[in-house]
Design a protein around this motif. Structure first.
Motif, PDB file in Angstrom:
ATOM      1  N   TRP A  11     -40.546 -11.872 -21.080  1.00  0.00           N
ATOM      2  CA  TRP A  11     -39.104 -12.003 -20.836  1.00  0.00           C
ATOM      3  C   TRP A  11     -38.467 -12.921 -21.874  1.00  0.00           C
ATOM      4  O   TRP A  11     -37.412 -12.589 -22.441  1.00  0.00           O
ATOM      5  CB  TRP A  11     -38.854 -12.531 -19.431  1.00  0.00           C
ATOM      6  CG  TRP A  11     -37.404 -12.531 -19.101  1.00  0.00           C
ATOM      7  CD1 TRP A  11     -36.559 -13.604 -19.050  1.00  0.00           C
ATOM      8  CD2 TRP A  11     -36.606 -11.393 -18.797  1.00  0.00           C
ATOM      9  NE1 TRP A  11     -35.300 -13.202 -18.727  1.00  0.00           N
ATOM     10  CE2 TRP A  11     -35.294 -11.842 -18.565  1.00  0.00           C
ATOM     11  CE3 TRP A  11     -36.864 -10.027 -18.692  1.00  0.00           C
ATOM     12  CZ2 TRP A  11     -34.250 -10.997 -18.242  1.00  0.00           C
ATOM     13  CZ3 TRP A  11     -35.823  -9.175 -18.370  1.00  0.00           C
ATOM     14  CH2 TRP A  11     -34.546  -9.652 -18.143  1.00  0.00           C
ATOM     15  N   VAL A  21     -32.067  -6.647 -21.573  1.00  0.00           N
ATOM     16  CA  VAL A  21     -32.446  -7.448 -20.407  1.00  0.00           C
ATOM     17  C   VAL A  21     -31.613  -7.087 -19.177  1.00  0.00           C
ATOM     18  O   VAL A  21     -31.716  -7.746 -18.152  1.00  0.00           O
ATOM     19  CB  VAL A  21     -32.334  -8.969 -20.685  1.00  0.00           C
ATOM     20  CG1 VAL A  21     -33.350  -9.398 -21.732  1.00  0.00           C
ATOM     21  CG2 VAL A  21     -30.940  -9.358 -21.103  1.00  0.00           C
ATOM     22  N   ALA A  62     -41.775  -7.076 -18.101  1.00  0.00           N
ATOM     23  CA  ALA A  62     -40.366  -7.377 -18.377  1.00  0.00           C
ATOM     24  C   ALA A  62     -39.462  -6.649 -17.376  1.00  0.00           C
ATOM     25  O   ALA A  62     -38.471  -7.205 -16.904  1.00  0.00           O
ATOM     26  CB  ALA A  62     -40.005  -6.996 -19.808  1.00  0.00           C
ATOM     27  N   GLU A  65     -39.543  -8.622 -14.238  1.00  0.00           N
ATOM     28  CA  GLU A  65     -38.701  -9.819 -14.369  1.00  0.00           C
ATOM     29  C   GLU A  65     -37.219  -9.462 -14.263  1.00  0.00           C
ATOM     30  O   GLU A  65     -36.438 -10.162 -13.616  1.00  0.00           O
ATOM     31  CB  GLU A  65     -38.986 -10.510 -15.705  1.00  0.00           C
ATOM     32  CG  GLU A  65     -38.260 -11.807 -15.895  1.00  0.00           C
ATOM     33  CD  GLU A  65     -38.749 -12.929 -14.999  1.00  0.00           C
ATOM     34  OE1 GLU A  65     -37.981 -13.892 -14.821  1.00  0.00           O
ATOM     35  OE2 GLU A  65     -39.877 -12.856 -14.471  1.00  0.00           O
TER      36      GLU A  65
END
Length: 101
Positions: A11, A21, A62, A65
């Motif tokens: 991340w 993201v 990721a 997250e």
């Protein structure tokens, strides 16, 4: 390295480098592409097969997250659940779960 640490580092790398993201559907698409690359590396017996598997893992953690999932905890929970399950072969030789676990 444990899964939680890998998740945090993957991340941090995405944030630092300016990678996606926020777009979950895009991240699933990128993960799918990485699975395809890993399959191709395996099928062609390429020397970067391990690296491609690592890419799959990094996209997966990721994605976890991005969605607030502690994959370290979820994997431990799922492994324990799988240990309690029992399977038997049906009349066609296919494994079928017989106890939930």
């Amino acid at each position: 390295m444990d899964i939680r640490t890998a998740q945090e580092q993957a991340w941090a790398n995405k944030v630092e480098k300016g990678f996606n993201v926020t777009d979950v559907p895009l991240e699933f698409g990128l993960l799918t592409a990485e699975v395809g690359e890993a399959f191709t590396a395996w099928r062609k017996r390429l020397p970067d097969f391990g690296e491609e598997l690592a890419d799959v893992f990094l996209y997966l953690v990721a994605l976890a997250e991005m969605n607030g999932v502690d994959l370290d905890e979820e994997v431990a929970r799922k492994l324990e659940k799988n240990r309690r399950r029992a399977y038997a072969r049906d009349e066609h030789g296919v494994l079928v779960r017989v106890t939930e676990g």
